[in-house]
Design a protein around this motif. Structure first.
Motif, mmCIF file in Angstrom:
data_model
loop_
_atom_site.group_PDB
_atom_site.id
_atom_site.type_symbol
_atom_site.label_atom_id
_atom_site.label_comp_id
_atom_site.label_asym_id
_atom_site.label_seq_id
_atom_site.Cartn_x
_atom_site.Cartn_y
_atom_site.Cartn_z
ATOM 1 N N THR A 160 37.311 35.358 32.761
ATOM 2 C CA THR A 160 36.823 36.720 32.588
ATOM 3 C C THR A 160 36.129 37.227 33.850
ATOM 4 O O THR A 160 36.170 38.421 34.139
ATOM 5 N N THR A 188 36.913 36.504 36.988
ATOM 6 C CA THR A 188 37.843 36.837 38.068
ATOM 7 C C THR A 188 38.951 37.752 37.589
ATOM 8 O O THR A 188 40.026 37.806 38.176
ATOM 9 N N SER A 189 38.699 38.469 36.462
ATOM 10 C CA SER A 189 39.792 39.228 35.866
ATOM 11 C C SER A 189 40.190 40.426 36.714
ATOM 12 O O SER A 189 41.278 40.954 36.546
ATOM 13 N N ILE A 190 39.326 40.828 37.601
ATOM 14 C CA ILE A 190 39.725 41.953 38.446
ATOM 15 C C ILE A 190 39.931 41.422 39.849
ATOM 16 O O ILE A 190 39.248 40.506 40.305
ATOM 17 N N ASP A 191 40.920 41.989 40.504
ATOM 18 C CA ASP A 191 41.288 41.501 41.823
ATOM 19 C C ASP A 191 40.103 41.646 42.782
ATOM 20 O O ASP A 191 39.540 42.735 42.921
ATOM 21 N N ASP A 216 40.052 41.790 45.786
ATOM 22 C CA ASP A 216 40.292 42.672 46.936
ATOM 23 C C ASP A 216 39.702 44.058 46.738
ATOM 24 O O ASP A 216 39.401 44.757 47.705
ATOM 25 N N TYR A 217 39.576 44.462 45.468
ATOM 26 C CA TYR A 217 38.997 45.793 45.226
ATOM 27 C C TYR A 217 37.584 45.886 45.770
ATOM 28 O O TYR A 217 37.086 46.981 46.038
ATOM 29 N N TYR A 218 36.922 44.763 45.900
ATOM 30 C CA TYR A 218 35.509 44.780 46.274
ATOM 31 C C TYR A 218 35.304 44.550 47.762
ATOM 32 O O TYR A 218 34.217 44.704 48.271
#
Lengths: 264, 110
Positions: free
Chosen positions: A18, A20-23, A25-27
């Motif tokens: 949960t 690492t559910s968003i990439d 790289d977006y950050y």
């Protein structure tokens, strides 16, 4: 919504998933802002996603009758095979019954085989014969216990009947076969491992006049007359026109070992 | 706004032209859709956090679809197809749920 929840080390697999559910790289910081090409590409990607959804939905919709058909065809196949199996089981049953019938037919049409079955005690038999009723005497007639009918008394009687020409014998409804044991167990006598009580009714099938004459004359008959006279045992011999003897118990008829003796 | 329009246009084009997926790729369409959904929901969450980046979205979309399909294909070749596809679906499902929960929090708290 802060970002430091992502920096923390997650212990369990679910937490890791949960977190690492968003990439990530977006950050990361981007030096240059996205150009027109990137925007166009992302719009194109969204279109692609929409197209994929629509295509998959349509495909499932159109394939549904085909898959339904396949499924029902398979179900029909299974049911057909079950039916075949049931039919074959019924055939097996019918053949088994036929086999039993034919076996009995074979027995009844061959007198030599039938005679074998009679002497082995495998089938019930009836005919003319004699009936011996034996009973222990009462204790007042003699001081010793010899007034009681023992297993050896019965054994001698039965051997005497065979000697006198009996073809089949039964004691109190128990057919006497090759493996019959007559023993005293405690206060009762057991035949074919079943207890029998007084009075002991011994039925024998054979020529009744011959049986009567021979029995009274042979050693068994004489032994029993002595027992009657001296020890008060009761002994009654009557000839009968109809004697019915049952077959021997099937559990005692199974032979696993047998040795042939020469007949003398 | 533009992404929503793009989505609607994509769906409409798909319904109008009705392209057929080539036979060898057909088993992998469901897994590709779930992988694509994961990328799209992640992008939506990033958009809500004001961190959306087009390049990242395109790359994550394509790589998700390709990697997920390839994993299932590899599983089929190795004989563990159903197990591997179950694993892929479970992980993608968890990510979708996590991103959707984050979006829900943004909508109702921000």
């Amino acid at each position: 919504m802060t970002n430091d929840t992502r920096v923390r080390d997650a212990e369990s697999l679910l937490d890791q998933l949960t977190d690492t559910s968003i990439d990530s790289d977006y950050y990361s910081a981007h030096e240059r802002p996205p150009g027109r090409l990137s925007k166009a590409l992302s719009t194109l990607t969204i279109c692609l996603f929409g197209g994929l959804l629509a295509t998959a939905a349509l495909q499932t919709h159109f394939d549904r009758p085909a898959t339904e058909l396949e499924r029902s065809a398979m179900i029909d196949g299974v049911e057909a095979r079950q039916e075949t199996r049931d039919r074959r089981l019924r055939t097996v049953e019918a053949l088994r019954e036929e086999l039993v019938e034919l076996q009995e037919l074979g027995i009844s049409q061959d007198p030599a085989r039938e005679a074998l079955f009679v002497s082995a005690g495998e089938i019930a038999v009836s005919g003319e014969g004699v009936r011996v009723t034996a009973r222990s005497g009462s204790s007042t007639t003699s001081g010793e216990r010899a007034w009681r009918v023992t297993d050896s008394d019965l054994q001698l009687l039965i051997n005497g009947l065979w000697q006198a020409g009996a073809e089949a014998i039964a004691v109190n409804g128990q057919r006497v076969i090759a493996t019959t044991a007559i023993r005293t167990a405690g206060e009762t006598i057991t035949i074919n491992y079943r207890s029998v009580g007084e009075p002991y009714v011994v039925d024998a099938i054979g020529d009744r006049d011959e049986l009567v004459a021979n029995l009274l004359a042979n050693p068994a008959g004489r032994y029993w007359s002595e027992r009657v006279e001296n020890f008060g045992v009761e002994f009654n011999l009557e000839s009968k026109s109809e004697v019915n003897l049952p077959a021997g118990p099937s559990s005692r008829l199974r032979t696993t070992y047998a040795q042939a003796w020469e007949a003398n | 706004m533009i992404p929503v329009i793009g989505l609607v246009v994509g769906i409409a084009l798909g319904l109008i032209f009705q392209p057929t997926v080539p036979e060898p790729l057909q088993p992998y369409v469901p897994i590709a859709i779930i992988a694509a959904l994961d990328a799209v929901v992640g992008a939506a969450r990033a958009y809500g956090e004001k961190r959306f980046d087009d390049r990242v979205f395109v790359i994550s979309f394509l790589s998700n679809v390709v990697i997920a399909s390839f994993m299932v294909y590899l599983g089929d070749q190795l004989g563990v197809g159903s197990q591997l596809s179950t694993g892929v679906i479970v992980v993608l499902g968890i990510r979708i749920f996590a991103n959707a929960a984050a979006i829900r929090r943004q909508i109702f708290h921000a």
